[in-house]
Design a protein around this motif. Sequence first.
Motif, mmCIF file in Angstrom:
data_model
loop_
_atom_site.group_PDB
_atom_site.id
_atom_site.type_symbol
_atom_site.label_atom_id
_atom_site.label_comp_id
_atom_site.label_asym_id
_atom_site.label_seq_id
_atom_site.Cartn_x
_atom_site.Cartn_y
_atom_site.Cartn_z
ATOM 1 N N UNK A 1 0.542 -1.403 0.218
ATOM 2 C CA UNK A 1 0.091 -0.126 -0.138
ATOM 3 C C UNK A 1 0.960 1.433 -0.192
ATOM 4 N N UNK A 2 2.193 0.801 -0.387
ATOM 5 C CA UNK A 2 3.162 2.035 -0.265
ATOM 6 C C UNK A 2 2.866 2.819 -1.306
ATOM 7 N N UNK A 3 3.259 4.018 -1.790
ATOM 8 C CA UNK A 3 3.073 5.500 -2.781
ATOM 9 C C UNK A 3 4.108 6.332 -3.413
ATOM 10 N N UNK A 4 4.256 6.062 -4.495
ATOM 11 C CA UNK A 4 5.573 6.448 -5.128
ATOM 12 C C UNK A 4 5.757 8.261 -4.867
ATOM 13 N N UNK A 5 6.603 9.265 -5.063
ATOM 14 C CA UNK A 5 6.023 10.478 -4.951
ATOM 15 C C UNK A 5 5.339 11.082 -5.855
ATOM 16 N N UNK A 6 4.641 12.367 -5.900
ATOM 17 C CA UNK A 6 3.494 12.642 -6.860
ATOM 18 C C UNK A 6 4.026 12.382 -8.591
ATOM 19 N N UNK A 7 5.766 12.911 -8.897
ATOM 20 C CA UNK A 7 6.424 12.820 -9.714
ATOM 21 C C UNK A 7 6.423 11.802 -10.593
ATOM 22 N N UNK A 8 6.897 10.762 -9.471
ATOM 23 C CA UNK A 8 6.236 9.083 -10.268
ATOM 24 C C UNK A 8 4.879 8.713 -10.225
ATOM 25 N N UNK A 9 4.113 9.350 -10.385
ATOM 26 C CA UNK A 9 2.782 8.799 -10.684
ATOM 27 C C UNK A 9 2.323 7.759 -12.310
ATOM 28 N N UNK A 10 2.735 8.037 -12.371
ATOM 29 C CA UNK A 10 3.320 7.564 -13.973
ATOM 30 C C UNK A 10 3.460 6.242 -14.037
ATOM 31 N N UNK A 11 4.656 6.206 -13.027
ATOM 32 C CA UNK A 11 5.441 4.938 -12.803
ATOM 33 C C UNK A 11 5.141 3.828 -12.198
ATOM 34 N N UNK A 12 4.142 4.575 -11.032
ATOM 35 C CA UNK A 12 3.748 3.408 -10.140
ATOM 36 C C UNK A 12 2.233 2.890 -10.296
ATOM 37 N N UNK A 13 1.905 3.366 -11.811
ATOM 38 C CA UNK A 13 0.406 3.182 -12.360
ATOM 39 C C UNK A 13 1.205 2.224 -12.795
ATOM 40 N N UNK A 14 2.750 2.617 -14.012
ATOM 41 C CA UNK A 14 2.787 1.219 -14.553
ATOM 42 C C UNK A 14 3.267 0.358 -14.155
ATOM 43 N N UNK A 15 3.600 0.803 -13.020
ATOM 44 C CA UNK A 15 4.426 -1.098 -11.991
ATOM 45 C C UNK A 15 3.375 -1.526 -11.353
ATOM 46 N N UNK A 16 2.467 -1.572 -11.090
ATOM 47 C CA UNK A 16 1.179 -1.682 -10.271
ATOM 48 C C UNK A 16 0.450 -2.806 -11.543
ATOM 49 N N UNK B 1 13.531 -9.142 -8.948
ATOM 50 C CA UNK B 1 12.204 -9.982 -9.115
ATOM 51 C C UNK B 1 11.708 -8.650 -10.016
ATOM 52 N N UNK B 2 11.785 -7.507 -10.174
ATOM 53 C CA UNK B 2 11.294 -6.252 -9.984
ATOM 54 C C UNK B 2 9.605 -6.454 -9.859
ATOM 55 N N UNK B 3 9.372 -5.995 -8.729
ATOM 56 C CA UNK B 3 8.238 -6.269 -8.093
ATOM 57 C C UNK B 3 8.214 -4.862 -7.065
ATOM 58 N N UNK B 4 8.363 -4.076 -7.010
ATOM 59 C CA UNK B 4 8.198 -2.935 -6.071
ATOM 60 C C UNK B 4 7.326 -2.477 -5.460
ATOM 61 N N UNK B 5 5.515 -3.002 -5.769
ATOM 62 C CA UNK B 5 5.752 -3.060 -3.893
ATOM 63 C C UNK B 5 5.322 -4.327 -3.656
ATOM 64 N N UNK B 6 6.573 -5.491 -3.923
ATOM 65 C CA UNK B 6 6.655 -6.343 -2.595
ATOM 66 C C UNK B 6 8.569 -6.030 -2.530
ATOM 67 N N UNK B 7 9.305 -4.732 -2.754
ATOM 68 C CA UNK B 7 10.567 -4.802 -2.606
ATOM 69 C C UNK B 7 11.501 -4.847 -1.263
ATOM 70 N N UNK B 8 10.626 -4.351 -0.330
ATOM 71 C CA UNK B 8 10.940 -4.838 1.205
ATOM 72 C C UNK B 8 10.716 -5.446 1.645
ATOM 73 N N UNK B 9 10.070 -6.305 1.379
ATOM 74 C CA UNK B 9 9.410 -8.260 2.564
ATOM 75 C C UNK B 9 10.868 -8.481 1.798
#
Length: 355
Positions: free
Chosen positions: A130-145, A216-224
């Motif tokens: 449920x983490x979010x990237x900074x606003x200037x990376x909004x498009x990157x976050x959408x593509x990553x998800x 592994x290219x999973x940004x929303x599972x990077x920390x675990x």
Amino acid sequence: MKGFVSSRLHPLVNLILLVGIMLAAFCVAGFFIMVIGHLVFGLGALELGNVTQNPAAYEQGWAFTMLSQGVLLFVGFGCSALALAAATGNSLPQYFAPRRPVPLWWLLAAGLLILGTIPFMSGLIDWNAHAHFPSFLKNFEANARAMEDKAQELTKYLTSFTSFTRFLVGLLVIAVVPAISEELVFRGVIQRNLVQWFGSRHLGIWAAATVFSAIHFQFFGFVPRLVLGVLLGYLYEWSGNILVPMAAHFTQNAFQLLLLYLQQRHVANTFNPDSTESLPWPLVLGSVLLTALLLRGLHRWLAVPVASDEVRIPTEMHTLSSGGAAVAKPDSYVPSTGRTLGRAGVDGSHQDSTR
């Protein structure tokens, strides 16, 4: 054993050489997959990509995708690590497991450690998902998800075990092969060389874990996955034997597959290992405490005593005593302090030959 290149290459050169070997290995793996796809599954070269992208649309899509995943991982990762060790003139046991033999309870303890971290990891997974990237990376976050959602769909398809045979195949491809291949590369080669390069065990372990998670290219599972990589790294550093993190890695993947299989067969109503929701906080807190206690115990039981100003490199220039304990040669530590390990693992001094 004489290799094709010097065994005293700079660690960065070794890592570059590993990348080159891996690229060649992936090409070889791709050729094998193409041949098997044609001979066994009757797939033409143009169909292979379509099956990989949408295996559910093909009758033999599941079997072909699992086979291709296993071949790519085993040849591209595992064989590359073995090839690098051989090319630099090292024997494989000496390179990856200088401290041997390994008592069975070491492997069991490593697996127990991983099981104890599950509630704690669920908290990290929940936070990271449920983490979010900074606003200037909004498009990157959408593509990553979107990319991760697509990968999750493929994972759900591949872990849909309609029979016990499929479960066994999944256990082999998703648990056994990654435990062997990824540990050989990330702990056996990358961590080894980063520890030597940085001159710091801790920095080398964390850097290797970062590479392990990032690839592994999973940004929303990077920390675990980073934390898992750190745990595996310390298990290897302390034990000096690649079988220990392999056992832990296998336990991590196999336990999740077992839970999925039991749910799908309606044998047990267990928690969903694919869920990104955290377990109740008392379980998470208890898991943190249990993990800390297990890590402290494993460190005391597994670690070879090292002087405070030494950096132990478990895979560099070790021999074995008659009792199976590692006995390091004078240049096995950086910097050399003229110490070695006796049969019982007690630190004893000797005259440095360079003095």
